[in-house]
Scaffold this motif. Sequence first.
Motif, PDB file in Angstrom:
ATOM      1  N   PHE A   1     -21.652  34.288  -0.735  1.00  0.00           N
ATOM      2  CA  PHE A   1     -20.796  35.479  -0.818  1.00  0.00           C
ATOM      3  C   PHE A   1     -20.441  35.975   0.588  1.00  0.00           C
ATOM      4  O   PHE A   1     -19.286  36.318   0.869  1.00  0.00           O
ATOM      5  CB  PHE A   1     -21.515  36.576  -1.602  1.00  0.00           C
ATOM      6  CG  PHE A   1     -20.764  37.884  -1.639  1.00  0.00           C
ATOM      7  CD1 PHE A   1     -19.715  38.073  -2.521  1.00  0.00           C
ATOM      8  CD2 PHE A   1     -21.103  38.918  -0.778  1.00  0.00           C
ATOM      9  CE1 PHE A   1     -19.013  39.272  -2.553  1.00  0.00           C
ATOM     10  CE2 PHE A   1     -20.414  40.117  -0.794  1.00  0.00           C
ATOM     11  CZ  PHE A   1     -19.365  40.290  -1.689  1.00  0.00           C
ATOM     12  N   VAL A   2     -21.437  35.999   1.496  1.00  0.00           N
ATOM     13  CA  VAL A   2     -21.185  36.408   2.878  1.00  0.00           C
ATOM     14  C   VAL A   2     -20.218  35.437   3.550  1.00  0.00           C
ATOM     15  O   VAL A   2     -19.284  35.855   4.253  1.00  0.00           O
ATOM     16  CB  VAL A   2     -22.511  36.480   3.664  1.00  0.00           C
ATOM     17  CG1 VAL A   2     -22.242  36.707   5.149  1.00  0.00           C
ATOM     18  CG2 VAL A   2     -23.389  37.593   3.115  1.00  0.00           C
TER      19      VAL A   2
ATOM     20  N   VAL B   1     -28.141  33.690 -11.935  1.00  0.00           N
ATOM     21  CA  VAL B   1     -29.217  33.505 -10.964  1.00  0.00           C
ATOM     22  C   VAL B   1     -30.388  32.845 -11.675  1.00  0.00           C
ATOM     23  O   VAL B   1     -30.856  33.335 -12.697  1.00  0.00           O
ATOM     24  CB  VAL B   1     -29.662  34.854 -10.344  1.00  0.00           C
ATOM     25  CG1 VAL B   1     -30.862  34.654  -9.429  1.00  0.00           C
ATOM     26  CG2 VAL B   1     -28.511  35.498  -9.576  1.00  0.00           C
TER      27      VAL B   1
ATOM     28  N   ALA C   1     -23.458  32.106   8.719  1.00  0.00           N
ATOM     29  CA  ALA C   1     -23.496  31.756   7.299  1.00  0.00           C
ATOM     30  C   ALA C   1     -23.073  30.307   7.084  1.00  0.00           C
ATOM     31  O   ALA C   1     -23.617  29.607   6.213  1.00  0.00           O
ATOM     32  CB  ALA C   1     -22.600  32.699   6.500  1.00  0.00           C
TER      33      ALA C   1
ATOM     34  N   HIS D   1     -32.231  30.634  -5.472  1.00  0.00           N
ATOM     35  CA  HIS D   1     -30.842  30.527  -5.904  1.00  0.00           C
ATOM     36  C   HIS D   1     -30.091  31.825  -5.643  1.00  0.00           C
ATOM     37  O   HIS D   1     -28.908  31.818  -5.267  1.00  0.00           O
ATOM     38  CB  HIS D   1     -30.791  30.163  -7.385  1.00  0.00           C
ATOM     39  CG  HIS D   1     -29.422  29.887  -7.892  1.00  0.00           C
ATOM     40  ND1 HIS D   1     -28.850  30.586  -8.936  1.00  0.00           N
ATOM     41  CD2 HIS D   1     -28.478  29.006  -7.463  1.00  0.00           C
ATOM     42  CE1 HIS D   1     -27.625  30.136  -9.151  1.00  0.00           C
ATOM     43  NE2 HIS D   1     -27.374  29.175  -8.277  1.00  0.00           N
ATOM     44  N   ALA D   2     -30.768  32.953  -5.811  1.00  0.00           N
ATOM     45  CA  ALA D   2     -30.139  34.253  -5.553  1.00  0.00           C
ATOM     46  C   ALA D   2     -29.793  34.396  -4.070  1.00  0.00           C
ATOM     47  O   ALA D   2     -28.703  34.873  -3.706  1.00  0.00           O
ATOM     48  CB  ALA D   2     -31.075  35.380  -5.987  1.00  0.00           C
ATOM     49  N   VAL D   3     -30.711  33.974  -3.193  1.00  0.00           N
ATOM     50  CA  VAL D   3     -30.446  34.032  -1.757  1.00  0.00           C
ATOM     51  C   VAL D   3     -29.276  33.120  -1.401  1.00  0.00           C
ATOM     52  O   VAL D   3     -28.395  33.485  -0.608  1.00  0.00           O
ATOM     53  CB  VAL D   3     -31.704  33.634  -0.968  1.00  0.00           C
ATOM     54  CG1 VAL D   3     -31.388  33.511   0.524  1.00  0.00           C
ATOM     55  CG2 VAL D   3     -32.816  34.654  -1.183  1.00  0.00           C
ATOM     56  N   GLU D   4     -29.256  31.924  -1.993  1.00  0.00           N
ATOM     57  CA  GLU D   4     -28.167  30.985  -1.721  1.00  0.00           C
ATOM     58  C   GLU D   4     -26.825  31.567  -2.122  1.00  0.00           C
ATOM     59  O   GLU D   4     -25.850  31.483  -1.372  1.00  0.00           O
ATOM     60  CB  GLU D   4     -28.421  29.678  -2.472  1.00  0.00           C
ATOM     61  CG  GLU D   4     -27.328  28.647  -2.264  1.00  0.00           C
ATOM     62  CD  GLU D   4     -27.540  27.387  -3.085  1.00  0.00           C
ATOM     63  OE1 GLU D   4     -26.653  26.508  -3.057  1.00  0.00           O
ATOM     64  OE2 GLU D   4     -28.581  27.293  -3.764  1.00  0.00           O
ATOM     65  N   ARG D   5     -26.759  32.179  -3.296  1.00  0.00           N
ATOM     66  CA  ARG D   5     -25.498  32.763  -3.756  1.00  0.00           C
ATOM     67  C   ARG D   5     -25.081  33.946  -2.878  1.00  0.00           C
ATOM     68  O   ARG D   5     -23.895  34.148  -2.614  1.00  0.00           O
ATOM     69  CB  ARG D   5     -25.617  33.204  -5.214  1.00  0.00           C
ATOM     70  CG  ARG D   5     -25.902  32.085  -6.191  1.00  0.00           C
ATOM     71  CD  ARG D   5     -25.440  32.407  -7.578  1.00  0.00           C
ATOM     72  NE  ARG D   5     -23.998  32.228  -7.698  1.00  0.00           N
ATOM     73  CZ  ARG D   5     -23.316  32.483  -8.818  1.00  0.00           C
ATOM     74  NH1 ARG D   5     -23.939  32.935  -9.884  1.00  0.00           N
ATOM     75  NH2 ARG D   5     -22.010  32.309  -8.860  1.00  0.00           N
ATOM     76  N   ALA D   6     -26.057  34.719  -2.408  1.00  0.00           N
ATOM     77  CA  ALA D   6     -25.739  35.849  -1.538  1.00  0.00           C
ATOM     78  C   ALA D   6     -25.152  35.358  -0.215  1.00  0.00           C
ATOM     79  O   ALA D   6     -24.179  35.925   0.307  1.00  0.00           O
ATOM     80  CB  ALA D   6     -26.989  36.690  -1.278  1.00  0.00           C
ATOM     81  N   LEU D   7     -25.710  34.285   0.339  1.00  0.00           N
ATOM     82  CA  LEU D   7     -25.197  33.737   1.590  1.00  0.00           C
ATOM     83  C   LEU D   7     -23.791  33.161   1.409  1.00  0.00           C
ATOM     84  O   LEU D   7     -22.945  33.271   2.302  1.00  0.00           O
ATOM     85  CB  LEU D   7     -26.144  32.664   2.120  1.00  0.00           C
ATOM     86  CG  LEU D   7     -27.457  33.186   2.723  1.00  0.00           C
ATOM     87  CD1 LEU D   7     -28.398  32.035   3.048  1.00  0.00           C
ATOM     88  CD2 LEU D   7     -27.180  34.009   3.986  1.00  0.00           C
TER      89      LEU D   7
ATOM     90  N   HIS E   1     -25.268  27.303   5.405  1.00  0.00           N
ATOM     91  CA  HIS E   1     -24.683  26.614   4.244  1.00  0.00           C
ATOM     92  C   HIS E   1     -24.641  25.095   4.476  1.00  0.00           C
ATOM     93  O   HIS E   1     -24.962  24.315   3.579  1.00  0.00           O
ATOM     94  CB  HIS E   1     -23.282  27.153   3.987  1.00  0.00           C
ATOM     95  CG  HIS E   1     -22.635  26.608   2.756  1.00  0.00           C
ATOM     96  ND1 HIS E   1     -23.085  26.886   1.487  1.00  0.00           N
ATOM     97  CD2 HIS E   1     -21.554  25.772   2.604  1.00  0.00           C
ATOM     98  CE1 HIS E   1     -22.329  26.273   0.600  1.00  0.00           C
ATOM     99  NE2 HIS E   1     -21.397  25.582   1.256  1.00  0.00           N
TER     100      HIS E   1
END
Length: 377
Positions: free
Chosen positions: A115-116, A102, A156, A107-113, A160
């Motif tokens: 993942f969803v 991260v 999501a 970037h953390a929010v992007e990676r979490a989305l 994206h």
Amino acid sequence: MVRRAEPLTPSYVPRFKSRLHDERVAAWLGIWLGVAFTSAFVTGLISHFMQQPPGWLMWPSRPVNLYRVTQGLHVIGGLATIPLLLAKMWTVYPRLFQWPPVRSVGHAVERALIFVLVGAALFQVVTGLLNISYWYAFPFFFTSAHYWTAYILVGALVIHVVNKWPKVHRTVMKHPEDGLNRRGFLLGVAAASGTVAVTMVGEAFSPLAKVALLAPRRPGVGPQGVPVNRSAYAAGVSLAAANDPAWRLQVTGRVQRELSFSLEELQALPSHSARLPIACVEGWSAGATWQGIRLRDLLHMAGVAEDARVRLISMEVRGIFRTSWVSSRHWHDPLTLLALSVNGETLDLDHGFPCRLIAPNRPGVHQTKWVRQVIVV
């Protein structure tokens, strides 16, 4: 001089050097998946609201094969996305190993989305595959979980696409360099998806039934040449109960006169035939010629309002679809029958003997079998 494709990020470890992990391959696979998921979402909504329509919505009875086509596209197209999804995940999996994992809050929010998005896509594909295989290895109700997860997946996906579109557009539109391996890889993925579709489409398109190797049901295979999804045994309907001389078909509720018919009396009424498909949520469908009494004729004999809704009650002793509703559009249609025979033969017990509903453009779960009561509301 030919340049090597740039890696997805400069922080990947050296072993991920294949040009098949680059942005161009990921972008094309992402576009294909976006189209596939959008198609599955739209056809899935059609299926859901045909099975569980809100009070204000009445689906038309024509065209006769609308549900057959949309649900076949939903299931067969959904299965064809499996190679696309696996290829996409393989192409981008080096991102899992980037360091630092991260780099910022954004970037953390992007990676979490992401993942969803990946989790929802895998959930839909896996549970959908288990559903058409009739293997319910999960503790939740498939229909509700599949429906609500579809919204999570599409939400999501939209986020994206909006986030990645400038990069995708730039990557796809630029002239490819040294693209032979990429092209072969993408063609291979497309061929895999096409193979899945071809070996499934025969469950809904009878001329290809012989190559429907992956289909759970094939046209022409079953009692009287029609597949069966739910047997009489599974529904708790015995042959003795179906053959009981005391059985009567009752028409009650908001009627001018209540009616009651034995099987012999039903057989003595004017008979009509209709060529209609059984189209099930698992994607398979099969056409047959049904003979019986028009539901509208029966209701007119009882004296009902033209806008009345009708509820059918089955002899089933268990199951969530032992009752079904018939809208005024459907019972007015001359193709809607209380069938007594199929393909020239008295209904097999597994097809709903002594009496079943068959109507155009209607999910198979609502083509109620073993009907014993018609209630007008």
